[in-house]
Design a protein around this motif. Structure first.
Motif, PDB file in Angstrom:
ATOM      1  N   VAL A  18       1.204  -0.880   0.232  1.00 21.66           N
ATOM      2  CA  VAL A  18      -0.172  -0.239   0.050  1.00 21.66           C
ATOM      3  C   VAL A  18       0.922   1.503  -0.110  1.00 21.66           C
ATOM      4  CG1 VAL A  18      -2.151   1.666   1.519  1.00 21.66           C
ATOM      5  CG2 VAL A  18      -2.181  -1.073   0.980  1.00 21.66           C
ATOM      6  N   ILE A  19       1.116   2.284  -0.888  1.00 22.90           N
ATOM      7  CA  ILE A  19       2.124   3.327  -1.089  1.00 22.90           C
ATOM      8  C   ILE A  19       1.151   4.604  -0.162  1.00 22.90           C
ATOM      9  CG2 ILE A  19       2.555   4.941  -2.448  1.00 22.90           C
ATOM     10  CD1 ILE A  19       2.563   2.460  -4.610  1.00 22.90           C
ATOM     11  N   GLY A  20       1.295   5.062   0.249  1.00 24.51           N
ATOM     12  CA  GLY A  20       0.995   5.803   0.995  1.00 24.51           C
ATOM     13  C   GLY A  20       0.074   6.175   2.703  1.00 24.51           C
ATOM     14  N   ALA A  21       0.359   6.094   3.646  1.00 20.58           N
ATOM     15  CA  ALA A  21      -0.127   6.075   5.051  1.00 20.58           C
ATOM     16  C   ALA A  21      -1.188   7.597   5.572  1.00 20.58           C
ATOM     17  CB  ALA A  21       1.230   5.222   5.444  1.00 20.58           C
ATOM     18  N   GLY A  22      -2.313   7.691   4.883  1.00 14.72           N
ATOM     19  CA  GLY A  22      -2.747   8.861   4.531  1.00 14.72           C
ATOM     20  C   GLY A  22      -4.543   8.409   5.417  1.00 14.72           C
ATOM     21  N   ILE A  23      -5.046   8.540   5.282  1.00 15.62           N
ATOM     22  CA  ILE A  23      -6.705   7.756   5.729  1.00 15.62           C
ATOM     23  C   ILE A  23      -6.649   6.951   5.050  1.00 15.62           C
ATOM     24  CG2 ILE A  23      -8.018   9.619   4.470  1.00 15.62           C
ATOM     25  CD1 ILE A  23      -8.525   7.755   8.380  1.00 15.62           C
ATOM     26  N   VAL A  24      -6.133   7.007   3.575  1.00 16.77           N
ATOM     27  CA  VAL A  24      -7.096   6.001   2.502  1.00 16.77           C
ATOM     28  C   VAL A  24      -6.379   4.452   2.234  1.00 16.77           C
ATOM     29  CG1 VAL A  24      -7.460   5.672   0.393  1.00 16.77           C
ATOM     30  CG2 VAL A  24      -7.915   7.438   1.408  1.00 16.77           C
ATOM     31  N   GLY A  25      -4.303   5.260   2.610  1.00 17.20           N
ATOM     32  CA  GLY A  25      -3.559   4.396   3.381  1.00 17.20           C
ATOM     33  C   GLY A  25      -3.525   3.471   4.470  1.00 17.20           C
ATOM     34  N   ALA A  26      -4.144   3.735   5.258  1.00 25.10           N
ATOM     35  CA  ALA A  26      -4.058   3.895   6.692  1.00 25.10           C
ATOM     36  C   ALA A  26      -4.515   2.033   6.921  1.00 25.10           C
ATOM     37  CB  ALA A  26      -4.097   4.547   7.625  1.00 25.10           C
ATOM     38  N   VAL A  27      -6.163   3.306   6.343  1.00 27.38           N
ATOM     39  CA  VAL A  27      -7.462   2.480   6.420  1.00 27.38           C
ATOM     40  C   VAL A  27      -7.079   1.200   5.461  1.00 27.38           C
ATOM     41  CG1 VAL A  27     -10.465   1.802   6.711  1.00 27.38           C
ATOM     42  CG2 VAL A  27      -8.837   4.148   7.436  1.00 27.38           C
ATOM     43  N   LEU A  30      -5.134  -1.332   6.940  1.00 26.21           N
ATOM     44  CA  LEU A  30      -5.691  -2.504   8.124  1.00 26.21           C
ATOM     45  C   LEU A  30      -6.841  -3.552   7.748  1.00 26.21           C
ATOM     46  CD1 LEU A  30      -6.329  -2.180  11.448  1.00 26.21           C
ATOM     47  CD2 LEU A  30      -7.376  -0.707  10.820  1.00 26.21           C
ATOM     48  N   GLU A  31      -7.586  -2.657   5.975  1.00 30.50           N
ATOM     49  CA  GLU A  31      -8.695  -4.089   6.089  1.00 30.50           C
ATOM     50  C   GLU A  31      -7.971  -5.406   5.317  1.00 30.50           C
ATOM     51  OE1 GLU A  31     -12.318  -3.442   6.051  1.00 30.50           O
ATOM     52  OE2 GLU A  31     -12.423  -5.461   4.156  1.00 30.50           O
ATOM     53  N   LEU A  32      -7.312  -4.776   4.884  1.00 33.75           N
ATOM     54  CA  LEU A  32      -6.663  -5.963   4.145  1.00 33.75           C
ATOM     55  C   LEU A  32      -5.468  -7.038   5.016  1.00 33.75           C
ATOM     56  CD1 LEU A  32      -4.949  -3.992   1.301  1.00 33.75           C
ATOM     57  CD2 LEU A  32      -6.463  -5.681   1.040  1.00 33.75           C
ATOM     58  N   ALA A  33      -4.974  -6.866   6.142  1.00 41.90           N
ATOM     59  CA  ALA A  33      -4.824  -6.883   7.039  1.00 41.90           C
ATOM     60  C   ALA A  33      -5.386  -8.601   7.626  1.00 41.90           C
ATOM     61  CB  ALA A  33      -3.895  -6.103   7.804  1.00 41.90           C
ATOM     62  N   ARG A  34      -6.978  -7.295   7.393  1.00 40.56           N
ATOM     63  CA  ARG A  34      -7.889  -7.946   8.836  1.00 40.56           C
ATOM     64  C   ARG A  34      -8.781  -8.928   7.976  1.00 40.56           C
ATOM     65  NH1 ARG A  34     -11.938  -4.346   9.192  1.00 40.56           N
ATOM     66  NH2 ARG A  34     -11.772  -2.621  10.839  1.00 40.56           N
ATOM     67  N   ARG A  35      -8.248  -9.218   6.767  1.00 43.46           N
ATOM     68  CA  ARG A  35      -8.523  -9.795   5.992  1.00 43.46           C
ATOM     69  C   ARG A  35      -7.709 -11.192   5.498  1.00 43.46           C
ATOM     70  NH1 ARG A  35     -12.542  -8.076   1.009  1.00 43.46           N
ATOM     71  NH2 ARG A  35     -13.580  -6.103   2.071  1.00 43.46           N
ATOM     72  N   GLY A  36      -6.624 -10.947   6.702  1.00 46.38           N
ATOM     73  CA  GLY A  36      -5.705 -12.047   6.055  1.00 46.38           C
ATOM     74  C   GLY A  36      -4.718 -12.071   5.754  1.00 46.38           C
ATOM     75  N   HIS A  37      -4.133 -11.156   4.718  1.00 44.20           N
ATOM     76  CA  HIS A  37      -3.212 -10.591   3.634  1.00 44.20           C
ATOM     77  C   HIS A  37      -1.963  -9.993   4.202  1.00 44.20           C
ATOM     78  CE1 HIS A  37      -5.224 -11.543  -0.003  1.00 44.20           C
ATOM     79  NE2 HIS A  37      -5.964 -10.614   0.545  1.00 44.20           N
ATOM     80  N   ARG A  38      -0.950 -10.044   3.526  1.00 46.51           N
ATOM     81  CA  ARG A  38       0.065  -9.589   4.180  1.00 46.51           C
ATOM     82  C   ARG A  38       0.122  -8.438   3.694  1.00 46.51           C
ATOM     83  NH1 ARG A  38       6.570 -11.293   1.992  1.00 46.51           N
ATOM     84  NH2 ARG A  38       7.162  -9.979   3.559  1.00 46.51           N
ATOM     85  N   VAL A  39       0.469  -7.274   4.410  1.00 49.89           N
ATOM     86  CA  VAL A  39       0.653  -6.033   4.223  1.00 49.89           C
ATOM     87  C   VAL A  39       2.053  -5.224   4.051  1.00 49.89           C
ATOM     88  CG1 VAL A  39      -0.710  -3.668   3.792  1.00 49.89           C
ATOM     89  CG2 VAL A  39      -1.851  -6.140   4.086  1.00 49.89           C
ATOM     90  N   THR A  40       2.710  -4.689   3.570  1.00 49.83           N
ATOM     91  CA  THR A  40       3.593  -4.027   3.831  1.00 49.83           C
ATOM     92  C   THR A  40       3.359  -1.831   3.231  1.00 49.83           C
ATOM     93  OG1 THR A  40       5.516  -5.488   2.699  1.00 49.83           O
ATOM     94  CG2 THR A  40       6.121  -3.060   2.963  1.00 49.83           C
ATOM     95  N   ILE A  41       3.481  -1.143   4.062  1.00 46.73           N
ATOM     96  CA  ILE A  41       2.558  -0.105   3.571  1.00 46.73           C
ATOM     97  C   ILE A  41       4.081   0.730   3.684  1.00 46.73           C
ATOM     98  CG2 ILE A  41       1.664   1.956   4.816  1.00 46.73           C
ATOM     99  CD1 ILE A  41       0.523   0.273   6.446  1.00 46.73           C
ATOM    100  N   TYR A 217      -6.059  10.274  14.647  1.00 43.15           N
ATOM    101  CA  TYR A 217      -6.449   9.505  14.258  1.00 43.15           C
ATOM    102  C   TYR A 217      -5.970   7.821  13.726  1.00 43.15           C
ATOM    103  CZ  TYR A 217     -10.106   7.071  12.208  1.00 43.15           C
ATOM    104  OH  TYR A 217     -11.821   5.565  12.557  1.00 43.15           O
ATOM    105  N   VAL A 218      -5.347   8.602  12.320  1.00 46.67           N
ATOM    106  CA  VAL A 218      -4.790   7.573  11.758  1.00 46.67           C
ATOM    107  C   VAL A 218      -3.676   7.368  11.982  1.00 46.67           C
ATOM    108  CG1 VAL A 218      -3.205   7.797   9.001  1.00 46.67           C
ATOM    109  CG2 VAL A 218      -5.093   9.525   9.397  1.00 46.67           C
ATOM    110  N   ALA A 219      -2.683   8.153  13.494  1.00 44.15           N
ATOM    111  CA  ALA A 219      -1.254   7.118  13.286  1.00 44.15           C
ATOM    112  C   ALA A 219      -2.323   6.277  14.521  1.00 44.15           C
ATOM    113  CB  ALA A 219      -1.307   8.268  14.938  1.00 44.15           C
ATOM    114  N   ALA A 220      -3.283   6.171  15.335  1.00 42.16           N
ATOM    115  CA  ALA A 220      -3.764   4.403  15.644  1.00 42.16           C
ATOM    116  C   ALA A 220      -3.966   3.941  14.808  1.00 42.16           C
ATOM    117  CB  ALA A 220      -4.697   5.506  17.017  1.00 42.16           C
ATOM    118  N   LEU A 221      -4.348   4.236  13.746  1.00 38.66           N
ATOM    119  CA  LEU A 221      -4.947   3.181  12.476  1.00 38.66           C
ATOM    120  C   LEU A 221      -3.484   2.507  12.440  1.00 38.66           C
ATOM    121  CD1 LEU A 221      -7.402   4.952  10.757  1.00 38.66           C
ATOM    122  CD2 LEU A 221      -8.280   3.261  12.169  1.00 38.66           C
ATOM    123  N   VAL A 222      -2.858   3.303  12.454  1.00 38.20           N
ATOM    124  CA  VAL A 222      -1.661   2.438  11.848  1.00 38.20           C
ATOM    125  C   VAL A 222      -0.844   1.425  12.903  1.00 38.20           C
ATOM    126  CG1 VAL A 222       1.117   2.776  10.896  1.00 38.20           C
ATOM    127  CG2 VAL A 222      -0.766   3.857   9.736  1.00 38.20           C
TER     128      VAL A 222
END
Ligand SMILES: Cc1cc2nc3c(=O)[nH]c(=O)nc-3n(C[C@H](O)[C@H](O)[C@H](O)COP(=O)(O)OP(=O)(O)OC[C@H]3O[C@@H](n4cnc5c(N)ncnc54)[C@H](O)[C@@H]3O)c2cc1C
Length: 440
Positions: A18-27, A30-41, A217-222
């Protein structure tokens, strides 16, 4: 049966960058990780930091965010926007030639009632339940206290001003998309907000919540995403390595990151990356400002929109945040702090309040905006494992959870939660629009 299902999920697990950790990248991360994927931001800055639009916005999360900026008749106001350097919407003369193609598309997007109806209906599924989704996300990230659940008070000098808002279209579009609101008279406004100037005689309360400190909020989501195993790589994405029509790695200023899929969610910086993936998108910075007054007395009670500004005032335990103005300029041009001065002066004058001038901070950020007010969500045209998720303009915080769901469904080849055609990355070029659906 449960074991088989788990095995199937494991087999479909991918490594997604995921390129970018603004609100869109952060959420999305998180959604992809919840679905079981390996994620690198991949993110060069501090998630939730001042450099991003997600840091300093108004944090309004509401189903009412379906009204585009460009509405029928707006073009008549264009000369005023060009002449007033510190008005609510300004266009810097020197940037006019570069901005012209975007501005023409912007005016055309709001040219008829039919077009703006289509836009509002397309935005509806992105924001309809946004406040509830953010409430859940904030709870998951352990920051429920950053979500204020009070609705938004909008105040007008007269009822006629309310009816005329958005060239008479605003409340029509909200009704069309099922929004509800409560009307208030002068006395009711005064009861809710005693310190407010008596020139406001008509008000409405809109449904929705508010994020009082979007950067935190974004920092907490990340942080939550990292606790689920997401990796944060401090680097800037520069482009892609590919084989035939697929990305094999994201090139960064700190080496390559090999991956199965890529999400571009770099806000205003997404344009060049999108072009590298095969899509020439129309994206410009609509710069906006905020003023934070951390020491004022009394603090307004409500999240309040002063519609004769217009500007939004968000009180919280952090003080009062005032947000507003749209400035078309160049992304890298220094901020014009006169805009922030206007926001401050107007708000301070609208309440009977005092503030400590030493406890005032100004901020400017760039809304990543498309001319038709719709984000870009969908697979890239050339590199098929790249998914676009940017261009959220004025509603990026509100629309991030449903964007993330749509992106995850695209990656998993599931039917998306809503129709994605209006967000197509190909809508900006005639050739793209003519491409047969099957080829997309
Ligand atoms: C004054 C103002 C008020 C607003 N009010 C509201 C509101 O009330 N409600 C609402 O919903 N929205 C509001 N918005 C809009 C909202 O802030 C944006 O739509 C949203 O923050 C965009 O989020 P984003 O993640 O796309 O971009 P950003 O938050 O800008 O994040 C992009 C991230 O990508 C990173 N990045 C950039 N380039 C690269 C690269 N090459 N490699 C890796 N990372 C990269 C950046 O460092 C940044 O962290 C407001 C905006 C402004 C300016």
């Amino acid at each position: 049966m449960a074991i088989d299902h788990h095995k199937q999920n494991m087999a479909n697990t991918k490594h997604i960058v995921v390129i970018g950790a603004g609100i869109v990248g952060a959420v999305t991360g998180l959604e992809l990780a919840r679905r079981g994927h390996r994620v690198t931001i991949i993110e060069p800055g501090e998630p939730g930091g001042e450099h991003a639009a997600s840091y300093g916005n108004g944090g309004w999360l509401s189903p009412s965010l379906v009204v585009p900026l460009s509405l029928p008749g707006l073009w008549r106001k264009l000369p005023r926007y060009l002449l007033d350097p510190v008005g609510p919407l300004t266009i810097r003369w020197c940037h006019l030639p570069r901005l012209a193609p975007w501005l023409i598309r912007f005016l055309l997007a709001g040219f008829s009632a039919r077009r703006v109806e289509k836009t509002a209906l397309a935005l509806h599924p992105l924001v309809a339940d946004c406040h509830l989704r953010h409430d859940e996300l904030a709870a998951e990230a352990g920051v429920s206290d950053l979500i204020e659940r009070k609705g938004q008070l909008q105040v007008y000098r007269t009822r006629a001003d309310f009816e005329a808002e958005g060239m008479g279209m605003t409340w029509y579009l909200r009704r069309l998309t099922g929004c509800t609101w409560t009307e208030l008279n002068a006395e009711e406004i005064r009861r809710r907000e005693p310190a407010l100037d008596s020139r406001y005689t008509f008000g409405v309360v809109l449904d929705g919540y508010n994020c009082v400190k979007p950067g935190l909020y974004v920092a907490a989501l990340v942080r939550r995403a990292l606790s689920l195993g997401v990796e944060l790589k401090r680097a800037r994405a520069l482009g892609f390595r590919s084989e035939s029509d697929r990305v094999t790695a994201v090139v960064t200023d700190d080496g390559d990151v090999v991956c199965d899929d890529v999400v571009i969610s770099a806000g205003i910086h997404s344009k060049a990356l999108a072009a590298a993936a095969g899509d020439r998108v129309s994206l410009e910075a609509e710069r906006g400002y905020h003023v934070e007054i951390s020491d004022m007395d009394p603090l307004p009670r409500n999240r309040l929109l002063l519609m004769d500004g217009p500007m939004a005032n968000t009180p919280s335990r952090f003080g009062l945040r005032i947000t507003g103005h749209v400035e078309f300029s160049h992304l890298n041009e220094p901020a014009d702090w006169r805009h922030a001065e206007v926001l401050k002066k107007f708000t301070v004058g609208a309440y009977r309040l005092t503030h400590n001038p030493d406890r005032v901070r100004f901020w400017m950020g760039a809304r990543p905006s498309t001319p038709d007010y719709l984000p870009v969500i969908g697979r890239a045209s050339r590199l098929s494992n790249v998914i676009h998720a940017f261009g959220h303009g004025h509603i990026g915080v509100a629309s991030s959870p449903n964007t993330a769901r749509a992106v995850a469904d695209i990656i998993e080849n599931r039917p998306p939660p809503f129709e994605l055609a209006p967000y197509s990355p190909r809508r900006f070029s005639l050739l793209g629009r003519l491409r047969p659906i099957a080829a997309r």
